[in-house]
Design a protein around this motif. Structure first.
Motif, PDB file in Angstrom:
ATOM      1  N   ILE A   1      61.404  24.386  34.946  1.00  0.00           N
ATOM      2  CA  ILE A   1      60.122  24.627  35.072  1.00  0.00           C
ATOM      3  C   ILE A   1      59.940  25.190  36.426  1.00  0.00           C
ATOM      4  O   ILE A   1      59.721  24.427  37.310  1.00  0.00           O
ATOM      5  N   ASN A   2      59.603  26.330  36.578  1.00  0.00           N
ATOM      6  CA  ASN A   2      59.560  27.249  37.783  1.00  0.00           C
ATOM      7  C   ASN A   2      58.064  27.463  38.287  1.00  0.00           C
ATOM      8  O   ASN A   2      57.322  28.399  37.765  1.00  0.00           O
ATOM      9  N   ALA A   3      57.325  26.365  38.797  1.00  0.00           N
ATOM     10  CA  ALA A   3      56.125  26.550  39.231  1.00  0.00           C
ATOM     11  C   ALA A   3      55.714  27.790  40.130  1.00  0.00           C
ATOM     12  O   ALA A   3      54.517  28.405  39.999  1.00  0.00           O
ATOM     13  N   GLY A   4      56.664  27.973  40.771  1.00  0.00           N
ATOM     14  CA  GLY A   4      56.546  28.966  41.743  1.00  0.00           C
ATOM     15  C   GLY A   4      56.908  30.490  41.308  1.00  0.00           C
ATOM     16  O   GLY A   4      57.481  31.233  42.141  1.00  0.00           O
ATOM     17  N   GLY A   5      57.027  30.549  39.993  1.00  0.00           N
ATOM     18  CA  GLY A   5      57.570  31.786  39.445  1.00  0.00           C
ATOM     19  C   GLY A   5      56.862  32.877  38.952  1.00  0.00           C
ATOM     20  O   GLY A   5      57.172  33.807  38.039  1.00  0.00           O
TER      21      GLY A   5
ATOM     22  N   ASN B   1      53.763  33.653  44.685  1.00  0.00           N
ATOM     23  CA  ASN B   1      52.823  32.476  44.658  1.00  0.00           C
ATOM     24  C   ASN B   1      52.722  32.148  46.191  1.00  0.00           C
ATOM     25  O   ASN B   1      53.557  32.042  46.979  1.00  0.00           O
ATOM     26  N   THR B   2      51.367  31.824  46.448  1.00  0.00           N
ATOM     27  CA  THR B   2      51.019  31.361  47.937  1.00  0.00           C
ATOM     28  C   THR B   2      51.175  29.829  48.048  1.00  0.00           C
ATOM     29  O   THR B   2      51.344  29.340  49.104  1.00  0.00           O
ATOM     30  N   ASN B   3      51.220  28.962  47.003  1.00  0.00           N
ATOM     31  CA  ASN B   3      51.595  27.629  46.821  1.00  0.00           C
ATOM     32  C   ASN B   3      51.670  27.352  45.383  1.00  0.00           C
ATOM     33  O   ASN B   3      51.597  27.865  44.563  1.00  0.00           O
ATOM     34  N   ALA B   4      52.352  26.096  45.166  1.00  0.00           N
ATOM     35  CA  ALA B   4      52.922  25.753  43.946  1.00  0.00           C
ATOM     36  C   ALA B   4      53.364  24.155  44.176  1.00  0.00           C
ATOM     37  O   ALA B   4      53.465  23.758  45.296  1.00  0.00           O
ATOM     38  N   GLY B   5      53.383  23.319  43.277  1.00  0.00           N
ATOM     39  CA  GLY B   5      53.790  22.131  43.404  1.00  0.00           C
ATOM     40  C   GLY B   5      54.154  21.400  41.901  1.00  0.00           C
ATOM     41  O   GLY B   5      53.653  21.934  40.738  1.00  0.00           O
ATOM     42  N   VAL B   6      55.021  20.434  41.846  1.00  0.00           N
ATOM     43  CA  VAL B   6      55.317  19.778  40.436  1.00  0.00           C
ATOM     44  C   VAL B   6      55.540  18.359  40.904  1.00  0.00           C
ATOM     45  O   VAL B   6      55.708  17.873  42.078  1.00  0.00           O
ATOM     46  N   THR B   7      55.174  17.424  39.891  1.00  0.00           N
ATOM     47  CA  THR B   7      55.534  16.027  39.813  1.00  0.00           C
ATOM     48  C   THR B   7      56.097  15.530  38.497  1.00  0.00           C
ATOM     49  O   THR B   7      55.506  16.085  37.512  1.00  0.00           O
TER      50      THR B   7
ATOM     51  N   THR C   1      49.342  28.800  42.556  1.00  0.00           N
ATOM     52  CA  THR C   1      48.359  29.562  43.212  1.00  0.00           C
ATOM     53  C   THR C   1      49.197  31.063  43.169  1.00  0.00           C
ATOM     54  O   THR C   1      50.108  31.172  43.947  1.00  0.00           O
ATOM     55  N   SER C   2      48.497  31.868  42.663  1.00  0.00           N
ATOM     56  CA  SER C   2      49.092  33.224  42.848  1.00  0.00           C
ATOM     57  C   SER C   2      47.863  34.462  42.849  1.00  0.00           C
ATOM     58  O   SER C   2      46.772  33.959  43.146  1.00  0.00           O
ATOM     59  N   THR C   3      48.196  35.463  42.592  1.00  0.00           N
ATOM     60  CA  THR C   3      47.324  36.747  42.993  1.00  0.00           C
ATOM     61  C   THR C   3      46.662  37.408  41.684  1.00  0.00           C
ATOM     62  O   THR C   3      47.760  37.357  40.731  1.00  0.00           O
ATOM     63  N   VAL C   4      45.540  37.712  41.387  1.00  0.00           N
ATOM     64  CA  VAL C   4      45.245  38.498  40.082  1.00  0.00           C
ATOM     65  C   VAL C   4      45.988  40.013  40.286  1.00  0.00           C
ATOM     66  O   VAL C   4      46.550  40.219  41.196  1.00  0.00           O
ATOM     67  N   GLY C   5      45.947  40.349  38.838  1.00  0.00           N
ATOM     68  CA  GLY C   5      46.680  41.868  38.937  1.00  0.00           C
ATOM     69  C   GLY C   5      45.729  42.765  39.539  1.00  0.00           C
ATOM     70  O   GLY C   5      44.686  42.709  39.352  1.00  0.00           O
ATOM     71  N   CYS C   6      46.301  43.822  40.116  1.00  0.00           N
ATOM     72  CA  CYS C   6      45.550  44.988  40.654  1.00  0.00           C
ATOM     73  C   CYS C   6      44.377  44.629  41.736  1.00  0.00           C
ATOM     74  O   CYS C   6      43.425  45.164  41.618  1.00  0.00           O
ATOM     75  N   GLY C   7      44.744  43.321  42.373  1.00  0.00           N
ATOM     76  CA  GLY C   7      43.741  42.898  43.421  1.00  0.00           C
ATOM     77  C   GLY C   7      44.235  41.881  44.337  1.00  0.00           C
ATOM     78  O   GLY C   7      45.574  41.768  44.497  1.00  0.00           O
TER      79      GLY C   7
ATOM     80  N   GLY D   1      55.076  23.556  47.773  1.00  0.00           N
ATOM     81  CA  GLY D   1      55.490  24.852  48.249  1.00  0.00           C
ATOM     82  C   GLY D   1      55.529  25.932  47.409  1.00  0.00           C
ATOM     83  O   GLY D   1      55.391  25.907  46.162  1.00  0.00           O
ATOM     84  N   SER D   2      55.553  27.368  47.910  1.00  0.00           N
ATOM     85  CA  SER D   2      55.289  28.416  47.336  1.00  0.00           C
ATOM     86  C   SER D   2      56.319  28.833  46.193  1.00  0.00           C
ATOM     87  O   SER D   2      56.391  29.683  45.303  1.00  0.00           O
ATOM     88  N   GLN D   3      57.746  28.263  46.643  1.00  0.00           N
ATOM     89  CA  GLN D   3      58.863  28.472  45.693  1.00  0.00           C
ATOM     90  C   GLN D   3      59.224  26.861  45.272  1.00  0.00           C
ATOM     91  O   GLN D   3      60.327  26.742  45.413  1.00  0.00           O
ATOM     92  N   SER D   4      58.428  26.397  44.448  1.00  0.00           N
ATOM     93  CA  SER D   4      58.719  24.973  43.984  1.00  0.00           C
ATOM     94  C   SER D   4      58.955  24.868  42.490  1.00  0.00           C
ATOM     95  O   SER D   4      58.545  25.942  41.991  1.00  0.00           O
TER      96      SER D   4
END
Length: 743
Positions: free
Chosen positions: A172-176, A181-187, A200-206, A242-245
């Protein structure tokens, strides 16, 4: 039954079965997943659709992502799947979403999927892949796992058949997310067989950020588990941020090879993702979820029942209708909560929905009009969603709404047009006064070059690269404001904006006969060519010069009259999809949508009938390359739906249709209140597009304009079609209306 793509191409079932209730059998979700023509330079050669499981206007689109990294996530020519992510946008021209990829794997996870992702990719074959509304299945050759996916409105369910193994793993690639991604996390919570997290990611074309939360519950115990952060893998760890979690969990499938995962998502919180899962998908019953999704889609498709046509035309039509109901998407949770443009949690009234993924530039030309006709209550909520966004944000109606942000994609003031057109076609249960206020008072936040537009009557070439077509877009929006103001009884605003809608004429050069960029001193920008994209977006002057559908009589007068216009249109349509810098049509993009119907305004309806049929036959197909350009959230597909029923909502902000030619012998459209619009054309076929006669409710007519008010409570149209053009509808009094300024 499951329908793989190979079976779809060979399907020969009687087309008359379209009149039965099982219409999902005619949907081919692979249409639009490979190039439909020449490369046009901005992903326009592919529909950018996805084949995965989605629910009508659902929050989850659980679909495979392949290695070409296209905006839709999936590219049919690819042979490798990276992951099965939870969110997608169908037909986008730039990458978006593809959040939280899940990927089955067999073996120990010792190398981070963040830094060495290809180790966990899998090859696959289309012969072991199938898709159906609300369902997707694929055999992943690498781990020898069959993945089956289905969905509810806000949740997904996966059914994964692993080989017998003690190392059957789910990654399960939360930072994928596709845009990073600017942030991600899993528990990981082993006691409840659950993984939760966010990205947390970025919208398309923005550049705006959004956060998606998830909860995934499994029906088998975890025999091993761990997380990663960047390049570090930690076996036995239960959390990471973290962004690659991401997380991995392992099952012993020696005695039971079947693993189920039920996943809820929310844009508000993990708690709300759990609320959504509990409300919609809490029993690990894959068959029930799949059956329910099919029923939901079948109900949508039955809003238009067609008979006649060829088998491939049935697939093309119902897949197009399917595509028109994928977006916009539910944004509020089962408890009514959603995250607003102000970053705060709001709650919609009971029985209503907040929507996201509303691409105004794409959808205002036909899709929102179709949705208002078929689903006015939901379309009212779409309009209210935009009003909420304005009131909770900086005051403007979003142009390209994603999550709780306006990406400002493309250009114009298109949220204004979306809202007014919902109203024009009967979707009126929203804050209309608040909408009009946002249309007027929010312009400084959305209209680039507004000071030019107000001072000069156009946006100057030095202000922005798309100055000419932005002026046209603002003229369209001003006309929409005028229409809503008139409907609400505000005569002063109506008059002001109707006159302002004439500003497009300030960028029409009567000497050249084209829309052109203009300098702030009134001179025309140098080195103009009708096939240059200078001053235009995704097109050129030859294509954009037709984009004044609310005053075509005025445009045609400037072009030299109907005879010259018809000749010019004939040349324009000698090529149907020639790309953005061409003297010919570019039907693979929205600015050309209305042009084939403009013959009706020039007293040449037989030309419309012929050109539309050629576009249908040549550009739309039951094939992976069956779309002429990006589907743009169903916009391209909505054009085809209207063309096939023989009516088109041509005029910006005005409820009504211009007359074309039905592709099918019978079309039954279910309207609100139990009313029906029945369209009969017993002679319809690929080679018989020409209208010989038409009656409305038994009365013969030659009018090329059908007001929405005439059919809103139900009506019957009887077309007589033939293989030869006639002069039907070519009289001066037969043309649709135009709306010039008052003075």
């Amino acid at each position: 039954a499951l329908i793989g793509f190979t079976a779809l191409l060979g399907h020969s079932q009687s087309v008359n079965e379209a009149a039965t209730t099982n219409l999902t059998q005619y949907v081919n979700p692979f249409i639009g997943t490979s190039p439909g023509g020449s490369h046009f330079g901005f992903s326009g050669d592919s529909g950018d659709t996805f084949p995965g499981a989605t629910y009508p206007m659902g929050m989850v689109q659980w679909s495979p992502d392949t290695t070409s990294n296209l905006p839709g996530g999936y590219y049919y020519p690819d042979a490798t799947i990276k992951g099965l992510s939870l969110t997608h946008f169908s037909g986008r021209g730039c990458t978006a979403y593809q959040n939280i990829p899940f990927m089955p794997y067999v073996g120990a996870v010792t190398v981070s999927p963040a830094t060495n992702p290809s180790l966990y990719y899998s090859s696959f074959s289309h012969s072991n892949e199938s898709a159906h509304p609300g369902y997707y299945s694929v055999q992943l050759d690498g781990p020898h796992v069959t993945a089956e996916l289905s969905v509810t409105r806000r949740t997904g369910m996966g059914q994964f058949t692993y080989p017998a193994s003690t190392a059957s793993t789910m990654i399960i690639n939360a930072g994928g997310s596709i845009n990073g991604n600017t942030n991600a996390g899993v528990t990981i919570t082993t006691s409840s067989k659950e993984v939760t997290g966010f990205d947390t990611s970025t919208v398309g074309c923005g550049s705006n950020h959004y956060t998606l939360y998830f909860v995934a519950q499994f029906d088998q115990a975890f025999t091993n588990y761990g997380t990663w952060n960047g390049g570090t893998v930690t076996s036995g760890s239960t959390s990471s941020s973290g962004s690659q979690s991401g997380a991995f969990i392992t099952f012993n499938t020696n005695s039971n090879q079947l693993v189920h995962a039920q996943v809820g998502i929310s844009f508000v919180s993990v708690a709300n993702a759990q609320v959504n899962l509990a409300a919609e998908n809490a029993n690990f019953n894959f068959k029930a979820v799949r059956t329910s999704a099919d029923a939901a889609w079948n109900a949508r498709l039955n809003s238009i029942q067609v008979q006649g046509g060829t088998s491939n035309e049935l697939f093309t039509f119902y897949t197009a209708l399917y595509h028109t109901f994928i977006h916009p998407n539910s944004f509020s949770d089962a408890n009514g909560q959603y995250i607003g443009f102000d970053g705060q949690v709001h709650t919609v009234p009971a029985g209503h929905m907040q929507y996201e993924d509303i691409p105004g530039w794409d959808e205002y030309r036909s899709l929102i009009r179709l949705r208002a006709i078929l689903a006015p209550a939901e379309t009212s909520d779409i309009a209210q969603s935009l009003v909420n966004d304005a009131q909770q944000g900086d005051g403007h109606l979003p142009r390209w709404e994603q999550a709780n942000a306006d990406s400002h994609g493309m250009n114009g003031d298109d949220g204004t047009i979306i809202v007014e057109e919902a109203y024009a076609f009967g979707a009126r249960n929203f804050d209309t006064a608040g909408a009009l206020s946002a249309m007027i008072n929010g312009q400084s936040k959305i209209r680039e070059g507004l000071s030019d537009y107000l001072k000069l009557g156009y946006v100057a070439a030095s202000t922005t690269g798309n100055s000419a077509d932005i002026t046209q877009e603002y003229s369209n929006a001003d006309f929409a404001i005028a229409r809503l103001a008139k409907a609400l009884g505000d005569t002063a605003v109506y008059t002001t904006y109707l006159n302002r809608s004439n500003n497009w004429q300030h960028v029409f050069n009567t000497a050249s006969g084209y829309i052109q960029p203009r300098n702030s001193d009134g001179s025309w920008a140098a080195n103009f060519s009708p096939t240059s994209d200078n001053g235009f977006q995704e097109g050129d002057s030859a294509q954009y010069s037709w984009m004044q559908p609310f005053n075509l009589n005025g445009l045609f007068g400037l072009m030299g009259g109907n005879t010259k216009v018809v000749s010019r249109l004939d040349t324009f349509f000698s090529k149907l999809n020639d790309g953005p810098t061409s003297p010919y049509a570019f039907m693979g993009n929205e600015p050309s949508f209305e042009v084939p119907w403009e013959y009706d305004f020039a007293q040449a309806p037989a030309h419309t009938q012929n050109v539309i049929r050629q576009i249908q036959i040549q550009l739309f197909k039951n094939a992976t390359g069956g779309l002429p350009g990006n589907d743009d959230g169903g916009a391209m597909s909505s054009w085809y739906v209207f063309s096939a029923i023989g009516l088109y909502p041509e005029i910006t902000g005005v409820g009504g249709f211009v007359i074309g030619s039905p592709l099918f012998t019978s079309v039954k459209i279910q309207l609100a209140g139990g009313h029906t619009l029945q369209i009969n054309a017993p002679g319809a076929s690929d080679t018989r597009p020409y209208v010989q006669a038409l009656s409305l409710n038994g009365n013969t007519t030659t009018s090329l304009w059908l007001p929405w008010s005439t059919v809103q409570k139900g009506a019957t149209l009887n077309f007589t079609l033939g293989s030869s053009a006639t002069n039907w509808g070519s009289g001066v009094g037969d043309t649709p209306p135009s709306y010039p300024p008052t003075g």
